[in-house]
Design an enzyme around this catalytic site. Structure first.
Site, short mmCIF file in Angstrom:
data_model
loop_
_atom_site.label_atom_id
_atom_site.label_comp_id
_atom_site.label_asym_id
_atom_site.label_seq_id
_atom_site.Cartn_x
_atom_site.Cartn_y
_atom_site.Cartn_z
CG HIS A 1 -1.86 -1.12 1.34
ND1 HIS A 1 -3.14 -1.03 0.84
CD2 HIS A 1 -1.75 -2.36 1.87
CE1 HIS A 1 -3.78 -2.18 1.07
NE2 HIS A 1 -2.96 -3.01 1.69
CG HIS B 1 -8.98 -7.75 3.49
ND1 HIS B 1 -8.00 -7.03 4.11
CD2 HIS B 1 -9.76 -8.23 4.49
CE1 HIS B 1 -8.17 -7.08 5.43
NE2 HIS B 1 -9.25 -7.80 5.68
CG ASP C 1 -1.50 -5.95 4.33
OD1 ASP C 1 -1.68 -4.95 3.59
OD2 ASP C 1 -2.37 -6.41 5.08
O1 DOR Z 1 -4.63 -3.32 8.27
C1 DOR Z 1 -4.85 -3.08 7.08
N1 DOR Z 1 -4.45 -1.94 6.54
N2 DOR Z 1 -5.51 -3.98 6.35
C2 DOR Z 1 -5.90 -3.69 5.09
O2 DOR Z 1 -6.51 -4.51 4.48
C3 DOR Z 1 -5.64 -2.36 4.50
C4 DOR Z 1 -4.50 -1.74 5.13
C5 DOR Z 1 -4.35 -0.27 4.83
O3 DOR Z 1 -4.47 0.11 3.68
O4 DOR Z 1 -4.05 0.50 5.77
ZN ZN Z 2 -6.16 -6.68 3.42
ZN ZN Z 3 -3.42 -4.89 2.36
#
Ligand code: DOR
Ligand code: ZN
Ligand code: ZN
Length: 397
Positions: free
Chosen positions: A55, A169, A263
């Site tokens: 991300h 997800h 992640d």
């Molecule tokens: O903890 C998370 N943060 N899970 C996710 O699926 C998205 C991610 C985020 O973009 O901050």
């Molecule tokens: Zn996720």
């Molecule tokens: Zn993610």
């Protein structure tokens, strides 16, 4: 360039790697070369990590991470290709937003990159069909950061139908729902961040008659557990009890887990401390943690390479990626399996400036990162990044 004295996982003795025009031209022992030479000094030389679950936060949340800082974090962590997630602002749910992200990445990323497109609750299946060279469609079946949850089954069906590969997800029973949709529409399904034994059971059962199911595990679900949880250590899926953590390690051993995905979901400490915010950074600590685990005998180096590079490239048909062989892209890391050091917040280059693993000592370090044949990071040269632009990964037909 010639990388001399490389120890490869699948060859006896030391070999040299000749790189021409960003690709591996030849692998052989004792080559002569008059150009630039990099001496690996007998250390392990591996394919760079491919993280299909990153991300990056740009556009829209650049106080947490930018493509520039995030790609520097990749370089330091031995990640030579990252695949971005769509929950940015604007979300990557239209071709227009994808093209803008593509433009920004070409301009700013120092490692190779690619894109996951988002499935949206208002049904963007036409956009999904029009989107070019995307790795997968990412669908959220549980609440998380961003507003991308899809609860309408009709919309979900159309999104599956329009997609080639779907990354989800999904937590708990939503894993079953994802499997049912993949089976119904006959699509490749990639289950992000599987974190508990009950989910593994669902996969085990489903795989008996549906093979196109792939399982990802994150470093945080391998190295942290629920008992250690603090507000900073909140993420989706949440940390699990040690029994689930153990089940994940066992599943690696049994060959049930396909890939390691970071992640990497950076938020600033101010945000994390002010209120419950889901996500933690992880892209620059994944490799050192896993190399440490190899040193501890928890998995082999060959298994690790398969999980972080070979399989992601195979599952998503990433052209020229995932192996150190003639003809493949020269995305290479040199690691020092003997080097001990401590992960520290002060040394994090991600814009968010912290790591959940602050203070943890690890044995195993990324020494040099080569992307498309260029050395972009070297641990000896203390965080001076060679800012050469990376390229978008191409998806094979
Ligand atoms: O903890 C998370 N943060 N899970 C996710 O699926 C998205 C991610 C985020 O973009 O901050
Ligand atoms: Zn996720
Ligand atoms: Zn993610």
């Amino acid at each position: 360039m010639l990388i001399k004295n490389c120890k490869l996982i699948d060859r006896e003795g030391l070999v040299d790697i000749l790189i021409q025009e960003g690709k591996i031209a030849k692998i052989e022992a004792g080559m002569e070369y008059s150009g630039e030479i990099l001496d690996a000094q007998g250390k392990d030389v591996l394919p760079g990590m491919i993280d299909v679950h990153t991300h990056m936060r740009e556009p829209g949340m650049t106080h947490k991470e930018t493509i520039e800082t995030g790609s520097m974090a990749c370089a330091k962590g031995g990640v030579t290709t990252y695949i971005d997630m769509p929950n940015t602002n604007p979300a990557t749910i239209t071709v227009e937003a994808l093209e803008e992200k593509r433009r920004l990445s070409e301009e700013k990323s120092i490692v190779n990159f690619g894109f996951n497109f988002g499935g949206s609750l208002d049904n963007n299946s036409d956009e999904i069909r029009r989107a070019q060279n995307i790795v997968a469609t990412k669908v959220f079946l549980n609440i998380s950061t961003g507003k991308m949850l899809i609860e309408n089954d009709e919309v979900l069906g159309e999104i599956f139908e329009a997609s080639e590969k779907v990354m989800v997800h999904a937590e708990g029973e939503m894993v079953q729902k994802a499997i049912d949709f993949a089976r119904k529409y006959n699509k490749k399904l990639y289950l992000c961040h599987i974190s508990q034994e009950s989910e593994l059971e669902l996969v085990r059962e489903a795989r008996k008659d549906y093979k196109e199911i792939y399982v990802e595990v994150t470093p945080h679900h391998l190295f942290l557990n629920l008992e250690e949880q603090t507000q900073r250590l909140r993420m989706k899926p949440e940390l699990k009890p040690q029994t689930d953590v153990d089940a994940m390690w066992r599943a690696i051993e049994e060959g049930m887990i396909d890939t390691l995905g970071t992640d990497h979901a950076p938020h600033t400490l101010e945000e994390k401390d002010a209120k419950v915010t889901f996500g933690i950074p992880g892209i620059e600590t994944a490799m050192p943690l896993m190399l440490d685990a190899v040193n501890e005998g928890r998995l082999t180096l060959a298994k690790l390479v398969e999980m972080y590079s070979t399989k992601p490239a195979e599952i998503f048909n990433l052209k020229g990626k995932g192996r150190l062989e003639a003809g493949y892209d020269a995305d290479i890391i040199i690691v020092d399996m003997e080097r001990r050091y401590t992960l520290k917040n002060e040394e994090i280059v991600s814009r968010c400036g912290w790591t959940p693993f602050d203070g943890r000592e690890v044995k195993g370090r990324v020494e040099t990162t080569v992307v498309n044949g260029n050395v972009i990071y070297s641990a000896d040269n203390e965080d001076k990044f060679n800012k050469i632009n990376g390229r978008e990964v191409k998806i094979n037909g």
